[in-house]
Write a protein that holds these residues in place. Sequence first.
Motif, short mmCIF file in Angstrom:
data_model
loop_
_atom_site.label_atom_id
_atom_site.label_comp_id
_atom_site.label_asym_id
_atom_site.label_seq_id
_atom_site.Cartn_x
_atom_site.Cartn_y
_atom_site.Cartn_z
N GLN A 124 0.81 -1.22 0.02
CA GLN A 124 -0.08 -0.15 -0.01
C GLN A 124 0.88 1.22 -0.09
N LEU A 125 0.50 2.26 -0.97
CA LEU A 125 1.16 3.49 -0.81
C LEU A 125 0.44 4.65 -0.84
N VAL A 126 0.92 5.36 0.26
CA VAL A 126 0.24 6.76 0.45
C VAL A 126 0.91 7.85 0.30
N GLU A 127 0.53 8.85 -0.54
CA GLU A 127 1.26 10.09 -0.84
C GLU A 127 0.77 11.31 0.15
N SER A 128 1.69 12.13 0.35
CA SER A 128 1.24 13.29 1.06
C SER A 128 2.09 14.42 0.55
N ARG B 277 11.12 2.70 -6.81
CA ARG B 277 9.94 3.33 -6.76
C ARG B 277 9.93 4.59 -7.73
N GLY B 278 8.93 4.90 -8.11
CA GLY B 278 8.65 5.89 -9.08
C GLY B 278 7.71 6.84 -8.55
N TRP B 279 7.62 8.04 -9.42
CA TRP B 279 6.75 9.07 -9.38
C TRP B 279 6.24 9.33 -11.07
N PHE B 280 4.99 9.26 -10.99
CA PHE B 280 4.15 9.79 -12.10
C PHE B 280 3.30 10.98 -11.89
N ALA C 129 -0.74 19.08 -11.75
CA ALA C 129 -1.20 17.74 -12.02
C ALA C 129 -1.38 16.89 -10.62
N VAL C 130 -2.04 15.50 -10.84
CA VAL C 130 -2.07 14.73 -9.75
C VAL C 130 -0.87 13.90 -9.80
N TYR C 131 -0.09 13.92 -8.65
CA TYR C 131 1.11 13.00 -8.69
C TYR C 131 0.97 11.59 -8.09
N TYR C 132 1.35 10.59 -8.52
CA TYR C 132 1.25 9.33 -8.13
C TYR C 132 2.54 8.71 -7.69
N GLY D 183 -0.34 4.58 -5.40
CA GLY D 183 -0.84 5.36 -4.52
C GLY D 183 -2.15 5.95 -5.20
N GLN D 184 -2.64 6.58 -4.37
CA GLN D 184 -4.21 7.41 -4.75
C GLN D 184 -3.82 8.87 -5.33
N GLY D 185 -2.65 9.33 -5.02
CA GLY D 185 -2.25 10.33 -5.89
C GLY D 185 -2.55 11.65 -5.05
N THR D 186 -1.77 12.71 -5.34
CA THR D 186 -1.79 14.11 -4.53
C THR D 186 -1.88 14.92 -5.51
N GLN D 187 -2.68 16.20 -5.25
CA GLN D 187 -2.80 17.32 -6.11
C GLN D 187 -1.57 18.18 -5.96
#
Length: 123
Positions: free
Chosen positions: A3-7, A34-37, A92-95, A114-118
């Motif tokens: 499980q991944l949770v962004e903040s 790990r990556g960021w999109f 963007a929304v970052y995942y 993850g769910q993404g963070t704006q």
Amino acid sequence: QVQLVESGGGLVQAGGSLRLSCAASGRTFIPYARGWFRQAPGKEREFVAAISMNGVITNYEDSVKGRFTISRDNAKNTVYLQMNSLKPEDTAVYYCSATTRGASRQLVDYDYWGQGTQVTVSS
């Protein structure tokens, strides 16, 4: 499962900075790169940055090189994205994502998301 949770997302003026965090839980004993999109409205999700399991290898999308830095703290199962000199086009929304296939630039290589963070950058 992982499980991944962004903040850390938010609203910032152009030229400002933000630091995104992504905490992992679950099967974190498996070595994951790990990556960021990111995904802007009306656009496809695109690669931003990736880091290998041991942090030695990093990859960046050309438009963020020199402005963004990806890092990780394996003791905390957390990856970070330091974003400096932000531009409106970074909005963007970052995942956050995880893969066993190395610091890949390819979205299809990532198994967990993850769910993404704006992130919104005003001009």
